[in-house]
Design an enzyme around this catalytic site. Structure first.
Site, PDB file in Angstrom:
ATOM      1  N   CYS A 123      48.843 -94.119   9.979  1.00  0.00           N
ATOM      2  CA  CYS A 123      48.969 -94.717  11.511  1.00  0.00           C
ATOM      3  C   CYS A 123      49.816 -95.908  11.464  1.00  0.00           C
ATOM      4  CB  CYS A 123      47.358 -94.797  11.685  1.00  0.00           C
ATOM      5  SG  CYS A 123      47.296 -95.469  13.295  1.00  0.00           S
ATOM      6  N   CYS A 177      47.743 -98.590  13.258  1.00  0.00           N
ATOM      7  CA  CYS A 177      46.949 -99.124  12.608  1.00  0.00           C
ATOM      8  C   CYS A 177      47.492-100.268  11.648  1.00  0.00           C
ATOM      9  CB  CYS A 177      46.196 -98.238  11.725  1.00  0.00           C
ATOM     10  SG  CYS A 177      45.419 -96.907  12.542  1.00  0.00           S
TER      11      CYS A 177
END
Length: 107
Positions: A32, A35
């Site tokens: 991600c 993230c």
């Protein structure tokens, strides 16, 4: 200098319930991009909130039980726990100022 602790399905509940201060959990995944962008922000906040909040991470791919328990549908997602209970949730990426304000609102 403190560091971010990594939680998993096996130790999550015990850690959250026995913490002596609020716990911020970053639900994330290695693939991600947002993230990965959150990681240095959280690293900065570890020192800012030392002694007031414990900052942790939980990999959603490796820990599906906890991820499902808290209905995580988008990542990154931050959940702040106080006395073992979730008190606030912030889905999606947040800047340093936004993340700091999210935590401070709940303290």
């Amino acid at each position: 200098m403190s560091s971010i602790q990594h939680l998993n399905d096996q130790n999550f509940r015990a850690f959250i319930e026995t913490a002596h201060q609020p716990v911020l959990v970053d639900f994330w995944a290695d693939w991600c991009g947002p993230c990965k962008a959150m990681a240095p922000i959280l690293e900065q906040l570890v020192d800012t909130f030392e002694g007031r909040v414990t900052i942790t991470k939980l990999d959603v791919d490796a820990n599906p039980e906890t991820t499902a328990q808290f209905n995580i549908r988008s990542i990154p997602s931050l959940i702040l726990f106080v006395n073992g209970e979730p008190v606030a949730k912030h889905p999606g990426f947040a800047s340093l100022k936004q993340t700091q304000a999210f935590i401070e609102r709940e303290l």
